[in-house]
Design an enzyme around this catalytic site. Structure first.
Site, mmCIF file in Angstrom:
data_model
loop_
_atom_site.group_PDB
_atom_site.id
_atom_site.type_symbol
_atom_site.label_atom_id
_atom_site.label_comp_id
_atom_site.label_asym_id
_atom_site.label_seq_id
_atom_site.Cartn_x
_atom_site.Cartn_y
_atom_site.Cartn_z
ATOM 1 N N VAL A 1 0.143 14.422 0.566
ATOM 2 C CA VAL A 1 1.293 14.108 -0.181
ATOM 3 C C VAL A 1 1.129 13.683 -1.539
ATOM 4 O O VAL A 1 -0.063 12.837 -1.969
ATOM 5 C CB VAL A 1 2.392 13.381 0.446
ATOM 6 N N ASP B 1 -3.313 6.449 6.646
ATOM 7 C CA ASP B 1 -3.351 7.496 7.311
ATOM 8 C C ASP B 1 -4.519 6.866 8.287
ATOM 9 O O ASP B 1 -4.180 6.919 9.557
ATOM 10 C CB ASP B 1 -4.241 8.599 6.332
ATOM 11 N N GLU C 1 0.804 -1.186 0.114
ATOM 12 C CA GLU C 1 0.014 0.008 0.083
ATOM 13 C C GLU C 1 0.834 1.332 -0.003
ATOM 14 O O GLU C 1 1.821 1.100 0.483
ATOM 15 C CB GLU C 1 -0.925 -0.128 1.180
HETATM 16 P P1 5GP Z 1 -6.473 5.752 4.952
HETATM 17 O O1 5GP Z 1 -7.525 4.657 4.317
HETATM 18 O O2 5GP Z 1 -5.571 5.075 5.581
HETATM 19 O O3 5GP Z 1 -7.097 7.040 5.389
HETATM 20 O O4 5GP Z 1 -5.791 6.252 3.740
HETATM 21 C C1 5GP Z 1 -5.339 5.194 2.654
HETATM 22 C C2 5GP Z 1 -5.632 5.727 1.295
HETATM 23 O O5 5GP Z 1 -5.961 7.058 1.298
HETATM 24 C C3 5GP Z 1 -4.279 5.754 0.579
HETATM 25 O O6 5GP Z 1 -4.364 4.185 -0.244
HETATM 26 C C4 5GP Z 1 -4.206 6.716 -0.433
HETATM 27 O O7 5GP Z 1 -4.897 6.450 -1.777
HETATM 28 C C5 5GP Z 1 -5.320 7.758 0.139
HETATM 29 N N1 5GP Z 1 -4.352 8.771 0.978
HETATM 30 C C6 5GP Z 1 -4.106 9.053 2.318
HETATM 31 N N2 5GP Z 1 -3.364 10.056 2.796
HETATM 32 C C7 5GP Z 1 -2.975 10.410 1.492
HETATM 33 C C8 5GP Z 1 -2.125 11.553 0.925
HETATM 34 O O8 5GP Z 1 -1.451 12.170 1.724
HETATM 35 N N3 5GP Z 1 -1.929 11.743 -0.455
HETATM 36 C C9 5GP Z 1 -2.598 11.053 -1.218
HETATM 37 N N4 5GP Z 1 -2.469 11.236 -2.489
HETATM 38 N N5 5GP Z 1 -3.603 10.055 -0.821
HETATM 39 C C10 5GP Z 1 -3.727 9.842 0.251
#
Ligand code: 5GP
Length: 189
Positions: free
Chosen positions: A159, A109, A105
């Site tokens: 990012v 976040d 992955e």
């Molecule tokens: P989570 O579900 O843990 O919040 O985020 C995971 C997914 O969110 C990652 O696979 C990515 O696609 C997107 N994501 C989370 N943070 C970022 C970021 O800072 N930049 C980008 N471009 N995508 C993010």
């Protein structure tokens, strides 16, 4: 050849050299852990982990006989904040039953995406299931998704680059960068 920073990029957080060192470190740890269970199946999460999966696969020793598959999920749509709802857009092309599976992955976040994938793939009876994440943003975790291999700890900012996008832009940048705030100005709360 001179390289031009595209409009909207505020600062480079990790350059190509730092990324490739992190990938090499991760590959070393994975190679040690899977030495006795060869043939690991890397499951790259599209689209963000496209380049990371490719680079990680090439950094692993051939003796590990890595296989590669992909799936695609979405939780961000076109925004810079997660909708909190993860959806599977494209499934893998092969069965993972009895296989040693490593989820690859781009970034974790709030943890919802990884935890969703761990549930989904865990129910398919793999021989083992681990996760490898290039970037960890530990500041806004909502669920405790287990990460076995972490490349870099990232500041609490959105990012782009090295596969990560904003509204499908910036994926092709060879580095990871922070965006200027005006880029998000049109987003509604
Ligand atoms: P989570 O579900 O843990 O919040 O985020 C995971 C997914 O969110 C990652 O696979 C990515 O696609 C997107 N994501 C989370 N943070 C970022 C970021 O800072 N930049 C980008 N471009 N995508 C993010």
């Amino acid at each position: 050849m001179t390289s031009v920073t595209p409009e909207g990029i505020e600062a480079i957080l990790f350059d190509a050299d730092e990324i490739s060192k992190a990938v090499a470190r991760l590959a070393g740890a994975i190679a040690r852990d899977y030495a006795t269970d060869p043939s690991v199946l890397l499951v790259g999460v599209l689209k963000g982990a496209l380049f990371f999966t490719a680079d990680l696969a090439r950094a692993l020793p051939p003796s590990l006989d890595p296989r590669i598959d992909f799936l695609a999920v979405t939780s961000y749509g076109n925004a810079s904040r997660s909708s909190g709802e993860v959806r599977l857009l494209k499934d893998m092309s092969e069965s993972i039953e009895g296989k040693h599976v490593l989820i690859v992955e781009d970034i974790v976040d709030n943890g919802l995406t990884l935890s969703y994938l761990q549930d989904l793939l865990g129910r398919r009876h793999p021989a083992s299931l681990r996760s490898c994440v290039l970037l960890d943003k530990p500041y806004r975790r909502r669920v405790d998704a287990k990460v076995d291999y972490t490349g870099l700890v990232c500041p609490d900012t959105f990012v782009v680059g090295y596969g990560l996008d904003y509204q499908e832009k910036y994926r092709n940048l060879p580095y990871l960068a922070k965006l200027e705030p005006w880029v998000f100005a049109g987003e509604v709360e």
